[in-house]
Write a protein that holds these residues in place. Sequence first.
Motif, PDB file in Angstrom:
ATOM      1  N   ARG A 367     -26.506  23.622  40.141  1.00  0.00           N
ATOM      2  CA  ARG A 367     -25.793  22.407  40.549  1.00  0.00           C
ATOM      3  C   ARG A 367     -25.455  22.388  42.042  1.00  0.00           C
ATOM      4  O   ARG A 367     -24.531  21.681  42.458  1.00  0.00           O
ATOM      5  N   ASN A 368     -26.176  23.110  42.859  1.00  0.00           N
ATOM      6  CA  ASN A 368     -25.905  23.130  44.298  1.00  0.00           C
ATOM      7  C   ASN A 368     -26.758  22.127  45.075  1.00  0.00           C
ATOM      8  O   ASN A 368     -26.448  21.801  46.217  1.00  0.00           O
ATOM      9  N   THR A 369     -27.852  21.670  44.475  1.00  0.00           N
ATOM     10  CA  THR A 369     -28.747  20.722  45.137  1.00  0.00           C
ATOM     11  C   THR A 369     -29.064  19.591  44.171  1.00  0.00           C
ATOM     12  O   THR A 369     -29.303  19.830  42.983  1.00  0.00           O
ATOM     13  N   ALA A 370     -29.063  18.367  44.691  1.00  0.00           N
ATOM     14  CA  ALA A 370     -29.336  17.209  43.832  1.00  0.00           C
ATOM     15  C   ALA A 370     -30.159  16.181  44.593  1.00  0.00           C
ATOM     16  O   ALA A 370     -30.182  16.153  45.828  1.00  0.00           O
ATOM     17  N   GLU A 371     -30.836  15.333  43.828  1.00  0.00           N
ATOM     18  CA  GLU A 371     -31.663  14.275  44.399  1.00  0.00           C
ATOM     19  C   GLU A 371     -31.717  13.125  43.396  1.00  0.00           C
ATOM     20  O   GLU A 371     -31.751  13.351  42.178  1.00  0.00           O
ATOM     21  N   LEU A 372     -31.697  11.889  43.890  1.00  0.00           N
ATOM     22  CA  LEU A 372     -31.846  10.748  42.996  1.00  0.00           C
ATOM     23  C   LEU A 372     -33.195  10.812  42.295  1.00  0.00           C
ATOM     24  O   LEU A 372     -34.209  11.153  42.911  1.00  0.00           O
ATOM     25  N   LEU A 373     -33.221  10.493  40.990  1.00  0.00           N
ATOM     26  CA  LEU A 373     -34.503  10.380  40.300  1.00  0.00           C
ATOM     27  C   LEU A 373     -35.337   9.292  40.974  1.00  0.00           C
ATOM     28  O   LEU A 373     -34.821   8.231  41.336  1.00  0.00           O
ATOM     29  N   GLN A 374     -36.641   9.543  41.120  1.00  0.00           N
ATOM     30  CA  GLN A 374     -37.519   8.638  41.860  1.00  0.00           C
ATOM     31  C   GLN A 374     -38.368   7.793  40.910  1.00  0.00           C
ATOM     32  O   GLN A 374     -39.188   8.334  40.161  1.00  0.00           O
ATOM     33  N   PRO A 375     -38.191   6.460  40.914  1.00  0.00           N
ATOM     34  CA  PRO A 375     -39.097   5.604  40.140  1.00  0.00           C
ATOM     35  C   PRO A 375     -40.506   5.686  40.737  1.00  0.00           C
ATOM     36  O   PRO A 375     -40.672   6.025  41.913  1.00  0.00           O
ATOM     37  N   PRO A 376     -41.532   5.368  39.956  1.00  0.00           N
ATOM     38  CA  PRO A 376     -42.896   5.407  40.497  1.00  0.00           C
ATOM     39  C   PRO A 376     -43.114   4.323  41.551  1.00  0.00           C
ATOM     40  O   PRO A 376     -42.376   3.330  41.603  1.00  0.00           O
ATOM     41  N   ALA A 377     -44.121   4.515  42.384  1.00  0.00           N
ATOM     42  CA  ALA A 377     -44.446   3.535  43.426  1.00  0.00           C
ATOM     43  C   ALA A 377     -44.738   2.179  42.791  1.00  0.00           C
ATOM     44  O   ALA A 377     -45.407   2.092  41.760  1.00  0.00           O
ATOM     45  N   GLY A 378     -44.217   1.138  43.407  1.00  0.00           N
ATOM     46  CA  GLY A 378     -44.440  -0.218  42.901  1.00  0.00           C
ATOM     47  C   GLY A 378     -43.414  -0.687  41.896  1.00  0.00           C
ATOM     48  O   GLY A 378     -43.420  -1.860  41.501  1.00  0.00           O
ATOM     49  N   ALA A 379     -42.522   0.199  41.456  1.00  0.00           N
ATOM     50  CA  ALA A 379     -41.487  -0.204  40.495  1.00  0.00           C
ATOM     51  C   ALA A 379     -40.478  -1.127  41.174  1.00  0.00           C
ATOM     52  O   ALA A 379     -40.178  -0.976  42.362  1.00  0.00           O
ATOM     53  N   GLN A 380     -39.946  -2.071  40.413  1.00  0.00           N
ATOM     54  CA  GLN A 380     -38.992  -3.048  40.926  1.00  0.00           C
ATOM     55  C   GLN A 380     -37.689  -2.974  40.133  1.00  0.00           C
ATOM     56  O   GLN A 380     -37.684  -2.559  38.967  1.00  0.00           O
ATOM     57  N   PRO A 381     -36.562  -3.370  40.750  1.00  0.00           N
ATOM     58  CA  PRO A 381     -35.299  -3.398  40.006  1.00  0.00           C
ATOM     59  C   PRO A 381     -35.436  -4.198  38.713  1.00  0.00           C
ATOM     60  O   PRO A 381     -35.972  -5.307  38.711  1.00  0.00           O
ATOM     61  N   GLY A 382     -34.970  -3.610  37.631  1.00  0.00           N
ATOM     62  CA  GLY A 382     -35.057  -4.259  36.326  1.00  0.00           C
ATOM     63  C   GLY A 382     -36.191  -3.745  35.462  1.00  0.00           C
ATOM     64  O   GLY A 382     -36.200  -3.988  34.246  1.00  0.00           O
ATOM     65  N   ASP A 383     -37.172  -3.023  36.062  1.00  0.00           N
ATOM     66  CA  ASP A 383     -38.250  -2.439  35.255  1.00  0.00           C
ATOM     67  C   ASP A 383     -37.657  -1.443  34.256  1.00  0.00           C
ATOM     68  O   ASP A 383     -36.732  -0.686  34.588  1.00  0.00           O
ATOM     69  N   LEU A 384     -38.203  -1.430  33.050  1.00  0.00           N
ATOM     70  CA  LEU A 384     -37.650  -0.607  31.969  1.00  0.00           C
ATOM     71  C   LEU A 384     -38.317   0.763  31.920  1.00  0.00           C
ATOM     72  O   LEU A 384     -39.520   0.888  32.136  1.00  0.00           O
ATOM     73  N   VAL A 385     -37.512   1.775  31.603  1.00  0.00           N
ATOM     74  CA  VAL A 385     -38.027   3.130  31.398  1.00  0.00           C
ATOM     75  C   VAL A 385     -38.250   3.319  29.897  1.00  0.00           C
ATOM     76  O   VAL A 385     -37.365   3.029  29.084  1.00  0.00           O
TER      77      VAL A 385
END
Length: 446
Positions: A367-385
Amino acid sequence: MELFISQNIQESKLSLTVQLFANYLRATSRKMVNLTPLTKITQQSLQLAHLPLLIKSTSDAQGQEQPVHTANPSSIMLEIARSVYLEEVLFGKPDSLTRLEILSFIELSIRLSPSDLATMINDHLSMKMFLVGHSITTADIVALAHLLHHFNELADHEKFALPHVFRWIDHVQHLPGLLEQVQQHNLFVSFPDESNSQPPSKSQLKKLAKAQASKEKKVGGESKAPAEKKAEVQSQTTNASQSTEATNNEEKKEAPKQEKKPKQQQQTKKQPAKKAAEEAIPEISQMDFRVGKIVKVWVNPNSEKLYNEEVDIGNGEIRSIASGLQKLVPIQDMTDAMCIVLCNLKPRNLAGHVSHGMVLCAETPDRNTAELLQPPAGAQPGDLVTFEGYERRPPDALNPKKNPWDVVAEKIKIDENGVALFESIPWTVTGKGVVTSKVIKNGVIH
């Protein structure tokens, strides 16, 4: 400005909201707003799809006046506040944290059920007089309008269970401009009787039920005419001997059935349990993971750990979220960043900030290093996982008492290639690719 609202404010909380707001500001008496209640028939004849509706005139490029229609409740109230020069008092300054918090409470008041809203702001109001700041704002009026019906239906002991909300309602509903309207619509919330501060006990409930049954039986007996009673007695006497013989025969016939009855009852009890098991939804199917974009981020002034964020989750919806990442992710890495958001957590107050969702991160096991999960290239807000083999069936809000997120959190991870997995299944944005971490390998997800 012309403001049209539903005549039946019992069915339209939004119409009640803007009516309370306009009258609190005396906008109608000052003739800044002409308020007109409409019946459903009139609304249909005028072809008005939504109420409330504000119509105001603005000048076009040629200097001619053109009507502008506004149906969004927040925009309607903002226009009314501007007309009486109280925009900053009731909404805060533009682009300020105060305005953001007020708009967040307005959104929550409209989206949440009254019971969930009452529970959420009861905690928030434990040390506050008003929802935002030290004076009344639009947030208080909107929340009040959405809780008045609910609180009028609560028993006294239920009001005592929400002491901070009740104190706040009692204070706000007595303010000049609001009191008259609340009383006019018979929505005034009365002070609970302290003798009823505890819910009725089981024994009291049994006594009440027994008394009611006795009363109904007595009324039913008295309602029979004397002739009917006499006929009933004669009928009972005439059939007495016949019933005795019939009873003996029936007892012999029913004896085997009595042995089978417990088995039938067991089968009946098993069926609902079996049906419930068949209808059980896997925890991962209940997760509403979506691609988001952080459009604004700042340090929470009340916490050394939290960032406050505005996150675009698609369809024009901006979520207010708080994330404990101050010591793990630099603020410049959060700004305008694409991310993955768990969208169906219930709203809660974190260090004075309403948080309605969770921004997910990859972390090292220590828990000393963190990074935001990265959506794939071309993904837009609202795309479903999505997760292969599991149908998406997320509820509007996860059950906090038996939270499926706690189960899922133990089964998600980052593999040696930096791919986000649920068990062995990749997190996938359909048609775009998989969710990853650029830096973290063999990590955890939180």
